[in-house]
Design a protein around this motif. Sequence first.
Motif, short mmCIF file in Angstrom:
data_model
loop_
_atom_site.label_atom_id
_atom_site.label_comp_id
_atom_site.label_asym_id
_atom_site.label_seq_id
_atom_site.Cartn_x
_atom_site.Cartn_y
_atom_site.Cartn_z
N ILE A 120 2.34 12.38 4.79
CA ILE A 120 2.59 11.25 4.87
C ILE A 120 1.96 10.31 3.72
N ALA A 179 0.27 6.68 1.84
CA ALA A 179 0.59 5.17 1.68
C ALA A 179 -0.11 5.15 -0.14
N VAL A 221 7.40 17.36 3.13
CA VAL A 221 7.36 18.76 3.61
C VAL A 221 7.17 20.10 3.33
N LYS A 243 5.97 4.86 -0.15
CA LYS A 243 5.59 5.74 1.47
C LYS A 243 6.45 6.88 0.44
N GLU A 283 7.00 11.16 1.83
CA GLU A 283 6.85 11.93 2.82
C GLU A 283 7.54 13.74 2.78
N VAL A 335 -2.18 17.94 -0.39
CA VAL A 335 -3.07 16.34 0.05
C VAL A 335 -3.93 16.61 -1.26
N LYS A 385 -3.24 6.02 2.02
CA LYS A 385 -3.55 7.33 3.02
C LYS A 385 -2.86 8.54 2.79
N ILE A 386 -3.68 9.15 3.51
CA ILE A 386 -2.17 10.62 3.17
C ILE A 386 -3.07 11.10 4.72
N PHE A 387 -1.50 11.07 5.40
CA PHE A 387 -1.57 11.44 7.20
C PHE A 387 -0.81 12.65 7.12
N VAL A 388 -1.08 14.11 7.20
CA VAL A 388 -0.71 15.52 8.21
C VAL A 388 -0.31 15.77 8.90
N LEU A 389 0.89 15.77 9.88
CA LEU A 389 1.35 15.99 10.82
C LEU A 389 2.12 17.31 11.41
N MET A 408 10.76 12.25 0.11
CA MET A 408 11.21 11.25 0.41
C MET A 408 10.34 10.07 0.21
N LEU A 449 4.29 17.48 7.86
CA LEU A 449 5.43 16.50 7.00
C LEU A 449 3.40 15.79 6.88
#
Lengths: 454, 454, 454, 112, 112, 112
Positions: free
Chosen positions: F5, F7, F64, F60, F62, F74, F90-94, F29, F3
């Motif tokens: 995410i 911003a 997947v 934001k 989101e 990314v 920022k970019i976050f990866v989960l 999303m 995932l």
Amino acid sequence: MHFRKFIPAGAALTAAILLPALGYAQEAAEAAAEAVPAGGPDEQTAYILTSVLFLVGGFLVFWMAAGFAMLEAGLVRSKNVAMQLTKNIALFSLASIFYYLVGYNLMYPLGDWAIEGYFSALFPAVAVLEGVGIDAAGADDIAYASTASDYFFQLMFCATTASIVSGTLAERIKLWPFLIFTIILTAFIYPLQASWKWGGGFLDEMGFLDFAGSTVVHSVGGWAALVGALFLGPRLGKYKDGRVIPMPGSNLALATLGTFILWLGWFGFNGGSQLAMGTIGDVTDVSRIFANTNAAAAGGGLTALVLTQLLYKKPDLTMVLNGCLAGLVSITAEPLTPTLGWATIIGMIGGVIVVFGVPFLDKLKIDDAVGAIPVHLMAGIWGTFIVPLTNPDGSYVTQIISILIVAAFVIVASAIVWFILKLVMGLRVDAETEIAGLDMAELGMEAYPEFSKG
Amino acid sequence: MHFRKFIPAGAALTAAILLPALGYAQEAAEAAAEAVPAGGPDEQTAYILTSVLFLVGGFLVFWMAAGFAMLEAGLVRSKNVAMQLTKNIALFSLASIFYYLVGYNLMYPLGDWAIEGYFSALFPAVAVLEGVGIDAAGADDIAYASTASDYFFQLMFCATTASIVSGTLAERIKLWPFLIFTIILTAFIYPLQASWKWGGGFLDEMGFLDFAGSTVVHSVGGWAALVGALFLGPRLGKYKDGRVIPMPGSNLALATLGTFILWLGWFGFNGGSQLAMGTIGDVTDVSRIFANTNAAAAGGGLTALVLTQLLYKKPDLTMVLNGCLAGLVSITAEPLTPTLGWATIIGMIGGVIVVFGVPFLDKLKIDDAVGAIPVHLMAGIWGTFIVPLTNPDGSYVTQIISILIVAAFVIVASAIVWFILKLVMGLRVDAETEIAGLDMAELGMEAYPEFSKG
Amino acid sequence: MHFRKFIPAGAALTAAILLPALGYAQEAAEAAAEAVPAGGPDEQTAYILTSVLFLVGGFLVFWMAAGFAMLEAGLVRSKNVAMQLTKNIALFSLASIFYYLVGYNLMYPLGDWAIEGYFSALFPAVAVLEGVGIDAAGADDIAYASTASDYFFQLMFCATTASIVSGTLAERIKLWPFLIFTIILTAFIYPLQASWKWGGGFLDEMGFLDFAGSTVVHSVGGWAALVGALFLGPRLGKYKDGRVIPMPGSNLALATLGTFILWLGWFGFNGGSQLAMGTIGDVTDVSRIFANTNAAAAGGGLTALVLTQLLYKKPDLTMVLNGCLAGLVSITAEPLTPTLGWATIIGMIGGVIVVFGVPFLDKLKIDDAVGAIPVHLMAGIWGTFIVPLTNPDGSYVTQIISILIVAAFVIVASAIVWFILKLVMGLRVDAETEIAGLDMAELGMEAYPEFSKG
Amino acid sequence: MKLIIAAIKPFKLEEVREALTAIGVRGMMVTEIKGFGSQSGHTEIYRGAEYAVNFVPKVKLEIVVSAAMADQVVETIQTTAKTDKIGDGKIFVLDVNQAVRVRTGETNDDAL
Amino acid sequence: MKLIIAAIKPFKLEEVREALTAIGVRGMMVTEIKGFGSQSGHTEIYRGAEYAVNFVPKVKLEIVVSAAMADQVVETIQTTAKTDKIGDGKIFVLDVNQAVRVRTGETNDDAL
Amino acid sequence: MKLIIAAIKPFKLEEVREALTAIGVRGMMVTEIKGFGSQSGHTEIYRGAEYAVNFVPKVKLEIVVSAAMADQVVETIQTTAKTDKIGDGKIFVLDVNQAVRVRTGETNDDAL
Ligand SMILES: Nc1ncnc2c1ncn2[C@@H]1O[C@H](COP(=O)(O)OP(=O)(O)O)[C@@H](O)[C@H]1O
Ligand SMILES: Nc1ncnc2c1ncn2[C@@H]1O[C@H](COP(=O)(O)OP(=O)(O)O)[C@@H](O)[C@H]1O
Ligand SMILES: Nc1ncnc2c1ncn2[C@@H]1O[C@H](COP(=O)(O)OP(=O)(O)O)[C@@H](O)[C@H]1O
């Protein structure tokens, strides 16, 4: 009342016969018609003053079109707002054009009936105004007012009738069938029945009293809306396993603005219906009408406020708005003869009608998106019925009979039109469109594209 | 000025005495009263024209009720909008009913004082209009205008006073205590003090000048609001450890619309207060008033624009809106005698008052949700005070004394009412309700249910 | 047409010469001027009635300022709404002040030309009204109306011209350069060219016909806006690799409200331009104008509805709104002489102009945020051109020449002003501000701070 | 514990909420979102200019449940939100290390 | 790194933000949400018809912090957002594999 | 699956969406958020009272995607959303355990 006073020789007799039936406002009419009263304005000044009454009254009633647009835009869900706005501005435009093409002359036979008292000649069809820069001799009716001012004023009443329909059917009816119905309503249905009363037709001869149109305008719109609602059916998800699912209006500030606009316009609606302002008696009557109209609106609104507080523990703003309008509709059949006290009470009962009428319709699973049926139809019947209470020239029996006659005609006529439209092109958008909202699906734009909807 | 001219024999003397004190507008009054000027409109035509002035002026002032509703709805936070709308439409309805039941006759003793110049008989209580279809003989005051038109016009001023209060107390006062206060205000407080000036009472005899009500209407509303604000306290979180926390209005488009509506209505407010339009002199004065009223509004708005730009580096729209209104309030005490230039300057100073008055109130921790106190009270005092600058009949001392007398009365009277209401039912919603917003908690509905709030 | 009739001796000759050129409305003018017609209102009553026409017409045109504000606020994106509102209320205030200081007397030389027919003396600069409580002798022009009523009415036309400009340049122009342009426009550009026609200048002598200002008001605003748009350039991202990127209006309910407001105001705009209501002929003409104005608006709106449905498969509400306005602009040059049928058709063509004009401008990469150029400029030219079709006194050649002369003057004059402003202070906000929105960057507040934007 | 993220059609929200309550879900977070996916991309015309509508309104649910319940929740959402029309949405499942109930400070499963 | 998701009462946002800044949180994402939970479910009447208000407005915070800081952040939110009234909200903690600062391309802890 | 995410600045949304579509991302999303970060904190004046604007509007995303694709996504976001000005995001990866397509019930990579 809207008895158009210019009557060609041919109809003088008719006039003579029916004049006695016209009730209080007739005093005014006579005042205007008779030789200028000692010391009063001369005939030409009276003509000017009455024309001014129609122009000012007319632009106030025009303003009601904006009121309906805002009220309805505020009471529908945001996904249907742009469409509701489109319908309102389009129906007014259509009313303007078809009342010109057909309605005006259908409504005011001026004595030239094809079928005496029932059906005016359709010829000459289009409305014709007086020439430019006329003098007294050139006036169609020097004892009345300029034809253009009368036309302008009457047109607005026709458009009002159409505005009533759009609200009830909101959020599910297709644009074009609705607009086609509007054409038939403004070109034929409204003017024809209006001619029976305000054109000096048989209802008028019967002694039916409807000063500014609780029946001739509001109930007519209400009946057409009711029949439409039956043909159309409720909005998806409005009634689910016996429960009523509220669909809250998206913008109560707009709805309130719309109500204030309508309230303002109503001064012209009722006041202008005095049809004369050239004598002391007339202007005093017009003033009385203004005061009574305001009192009835206040009574209706306050009653709805108190009732919803008592019934539901919390007041309901949308009911208060409907209550004010119901008060206005209630006083419209006779805004002149009541005292301020009676006007307030008549309006208050209008407020009661709305508070009980709205859930009652829901119980019948008749889905009225903005409450136009309780406001315009139910309160319209009430207002028409109660005229004799304050106007000695009125008769309850005649009022009831007339209400029924108009009802029967409008129900049948609009049922036929709705039926044909349903058959030929369908009245209702498909489920997916309704769920997504008419704005995106039918217009390709939204009223509030940037606001994320919760 | 609102000196009601129909004076029964009994009061003729009084009238004779105080007429000289009435200032410029009196010329008009006389013009209307005296035998018809050579070549001018006859008495009946004058009666009609003045009645028209009241009807048109009256519906314009009615429209101001919508202006207050939109302005306040736009300046409160969205969670309180539906309640603010409810208060506005309810207060107008109550004003209509209680001014009818008590206020009108309390305000216009027409010479029949219970206590000469101070307190009119409360009997007959309810307002009574002229009959239907009267002739010259039937008119209450053939030299003035129809009673109903006068009633309609005066009623709107009473309602305006109540509208002023609702804004200041927004977002925290309970609905019912507010409405009960409105009843007392419109039935007693406003009419009583208004009778002292416009009913020909002692302030009028003293030579106090207040043409359209900078004091009689606006300051009175302002004082009532100020006292209410003190009893009520500021909104939660408005003042935190010495800092002022702005609570931005939720819809500045509505607030701007409300300001334009008020500006429009003010032409009727000031213009109609000429109380006569049946002579060249009167209609020319009314025209002058329209032009001056507009100039003052423009001056106030522009000043607020420039000042906020200079003080804060960025102009503040809400201050500009308040500035226009302050300009209007400032010119209301004397819209006739100033030249366009003076009218503009008087309005400009109104704009200055608002720009400094708003933060000043905050410094005192008096929380006025919409700026009604700077606009109506502070600018109202300024406008009343400055009358003698352009009106030779005015005296600064008399103006100040009168301002103080009215202030004292309204402060005491409303303090008593607010105190009792606080004691008996409490004025303020509980903290949880205030945080959640009055709409959901007190009405169970939201003004903008679909828009997700950020 | 706005031929101001009070002409000091000095100019009587001039008047005598040019009167014959004034077209239909002149009949009215004469009627008002000539000895009172048998049985009609006396001169003073006529003066009062015409003053009333100006006051009512004037407040209706004032109301158009609110209409422009709402229309523009609804058609821009939410991040620029507060700024658009600020510009609208500020421009009206400035117009009020500078038309008073300079414009009014520049526009109505009343015979005192510095350069005969081209440039009025600038002295006396400020507008001066009649005194308080005048009698017939004290009236500036007993055969016309009170100067203050005329001033009030004319001022509103000046402000309208400025309102037109603000829409086109929305979402990117800096506040202050825009306001400075407004000052020049309302103090000099508008009044000067208006004097050529309505001040009885050379265009009027040529026989140019423009009853209520399709050219004198609307095209002038349109040209100024067009030149401004060229100096300013399109909004960022509006035209990307040959494609037009729509920037949907943030609130179509407001835009629709604005359109209804403008429609209402237009009755005063065109009706009041009859400049007389003291005779049967005049009031009948005014009535005719009301009816025709409404017909043209309806025609324009309906046409845009049908055309967008046909061209794009879905109707476009914003085009319908523009269509109504284009219909109104089209009929403004001659609202009196057409029949209702012709008025409708003239308006319909206005609707066609808008539907094709909007994308046409986009093709030229001229970015008009609200469609003011198609509505006011293009339809204004159309309306002016077509006058001779229904008015025998008109000449197509003269109309075209006059359109071109006015165009040339306004283009050059405003180009100079825009150029200097660009040079001195820059016209446009920086890219970052434009992207973030003018509200936050230039005002530090948002119109809808609580609604999360999608 | 698991965080279940689901994008569904807005008009399905109420139904899904009821179904989840029925199987014992006691809380969730609901967000209005703009969805981009295969459903997107029809074009509309505004004032004569074409534009692609790339985003369709969706509702996003975020639900934290005990690992044990996760599958049942996913299945319930999937069956309830299903209309067999394109754009029905997606469901994603992520691990959650920790949960806290602000009011009580209870943690993990007790916090749900 | 950890992603901390918290649903709190809207009026607590400012307070919580200040508290977090105080302990060195330098960024977060805030979203308006509709919350469903034990607090929900009072009924209102609209035009005579009852309806259940199943969702209450909440604010969702999403904060990514270094694993080391996570507990402190959770605790700070919990103590600050607490009103002891039902509906105070929830806090959830998830693992984050990677973080990037768009402007600089810095990654992980440097990106926060 | 991952995932992602992110911003970003709102006006960059369209560009980023196009870039992602180009590399084969088929869904996402999008949520309007208020961002707090180093960019925040300028003060404004409202009716004479100062207030700090602590939040700036951000968008934001989101998304997947299959683990394989994550880095490319990314990177694409980072390069496209970059303006070199503070506040780019920022970019976050989960990690994502599971994905389901509501319409078809397909799971995991097939669901994307
Ligand atoms: N890869 C993804 N990551 C996040 N959300 C997605 C993804 N793909 C789709 N979505 C969400 O699911 C919604 C429906 O997906 P879509 O492809 O349009 O229809 P379907 O799921 O029926 O194929 C989209 O609007 C979007 O909100
Ligand atoms: N299982 C859950 N998953 C996601 N969010 C939840 C969950 N339970 C509660 N929430 C969120 O926390 C908020 C408060 O929870 P609630 O049960 O109403 O009160 P409390 O936490 O005090 O028991 C809810 O409105 C919802 O937004
Ligand atoms: N630790 C964080 N957790 C979650 N979101 C964050 C975090 N830090 C920043 N953000 C988001 O990224 C946006 C940009 O960050 P900011 O610090 O303002 O600029 P930059 O990333 O250029 O340093 C913020 O508005 C916020 O939405």
